[in-house]
Design a protein around this motif. Sequence first.
Motif, mmCIF file in Angstrom:
data_model
loop_
_atom_site.group_PDB
_atom_site.id
_atom_site.type_symbol
_atom_site.label_atom_id
_atom_site.label_comp_id
_atom_site.label_asym_id
_atom_site.label_seq_id
_atom_site.Cartn_x
_atom_site.Cartn_y
_atom_site.Cartn_z
ATOM 1 N N ILE A 64 0.982 -0.954 0.016
ATOM 2 C CA ILE A 64 0.174 0.063 0.096
ATOM 3 C C ILE A 64 0.878 1.194 -0.040
ATOM 4 C CG2 ILE A 64 -1.518 1.208 1.393
ATOM 5 C CD1 ILE A 64 -2.976 -1.282 2.253
ATOM 6 N N THR A 135 -5.748 -3.114 6.360
ATOM 7 C CA THR A 135 -4.477 -2.572 6.861
ATOM 8 C C THR A 135 -4.679 -1.648 8.085
ATOM 9 O OG1 THR A 135 -2.845 -1.173 6.058
ATOM 10 C CG2 THR A 135 -4.862 -0.544 5.533
ATOM 11 N N VAL A 148 -2.875 0.266 -4.164
ATOM 12 C CA VAL A 148 -2.627 -0.980 -3.776
ATOM 13 C C VAL A 148 -2.013 -1.779 -5.087
ATOM 14 C CG1 VAL A 148 -3.735 -3.052 -3.243
ATOM 15 C CG2 VAL A 148 -4.569 -0.953 -2.116
#
Length: 497
Positions: A64, A135, A148
């Motif tokens: 990420i 996350t 992502v």
Amino acid sequence: MIRTSKSISRWMGVASLSFVLALPAYLALVYAAVFPAAVQAQVVKGLPDFTELVELVGPSVVNIRTLEKAKANAQGGAGSDDEMQELFRKFFGIPMPNAPRQNPRPNRPQPSEEPAQPKGVGSGFVLSSDGYIMTNAHVVEGADEVLVTLTDKREFKARIVGADKRTDVAVVKIQATGLPAIKVGDVSRLKVGEWVMAIGSPFGLENSVTAGIVSAKQRDTGDYLPFIQTDVAINPGNSGGPLINMRGEVVGINSQIYSRSGGFMGISFAIPMDEAIRVSDQLRQNGHVTRGRIGVQIGDVTKEVAESIGLGSAQGAFVRGIESGSPADKAGLEPGDIITRFDGKPIEKATDLPRLVGNTKPGTRSNLVVFRRGVSKELVVTIAELEPVKTSKAVQPAAEPKSVGTAQSMGLVVADLTDVQKKELKLKGGVRIESVAEASARSGLREGDVILSIANIEITQLRDFELAMNKIDKTKPFSVLFRRSDVAQYALIRPSR
């Protein structure tokens, strides 16, 4: 029978050979007797092989990156990113992943706004095949864009579904289907000493694998989370990645480290997956998390206080203060109460209470068991929704007391509360300390404190105080429950000998 030296030597040689031949069998018997079967199995098997786990779980882990729009600074955009680039060049010989260096152009006018620039790097994992990804909240906090990247190098712009700062859990969504969702494990089966593995992007180095063992469970570092402690190497960029057991199941989200240097020092903390799933379900349904509250200030119960008031063991949540008009106030809770059970669940330590109350739906009628002046009492409280704590009014200077009492051997001079003081303090009664010395001063009591009970005897007026002081054994330590400002506390007075 007489043996010659030669025959003796021959005999000793045979005996030595027999001993050597028998030694392995003897050691095997000792090993079997000393070490349990589980340890023997581990020694025989050797260290675990994580290769199959990586192949199984690896595709579910994502990288990420977050971007933010920022104004150019006086140096034309140079800053902390440049320092990180230099660090990577020196130690790794590579540029910082996904963070291209911005070169200033001194001869050209700089715009007031620049395109979105790299903000941070973290990790996450696929929660469901239709694109929901879990996350940490701190990974996506303040981001203008979230990108992502999957293990197959596909990159998606993600939408933040919701983030909860209290538990540091966030859910983002990408437009993709058929993703390899990770399997969620049962945290209650996790054991201290068990092997676990982490996959993430430390310092932006994607799909890095580290392993270790569970160091501890139920590690309290916050109000709402009992963390899993491990010795798995976790560094910046690992945040939000999964902690995986040997069955290939995610049991936690790697979230924090203990460090004096900023780098890994052997202590890492992961959010238990059962807590994270509860939060993620609400984030996906509502975009935010709703928690219960009852409006109390709490503290731990020390061993000395527990023994002095007859509670026995040091357990429960000590009620130090109660918000006026709160569910706890309406239920009849009082400062000095010790909450020992909530909806049938034991409160072992103070941090258990906000966790249990927070997980209760607002509007629910819950049962409380409190320990008050030596007796357990049941109360019913209606859970409210968590909101910012209201500021309580400070205690005003006391008016002239009506009457004064003393406990000279304890160094105490006390007075009845006036009606004005009772109204300001929101108390039905008690006695105010006018002066304090000797044993009482050593216990931590101060002038202005209001005594509510002595040795589990309720004190509503000066006469109660005098009767209590006459009743107790002054040669032994005794407990005093008192109010200071809007907080209730315990003191233990130890008479001088």
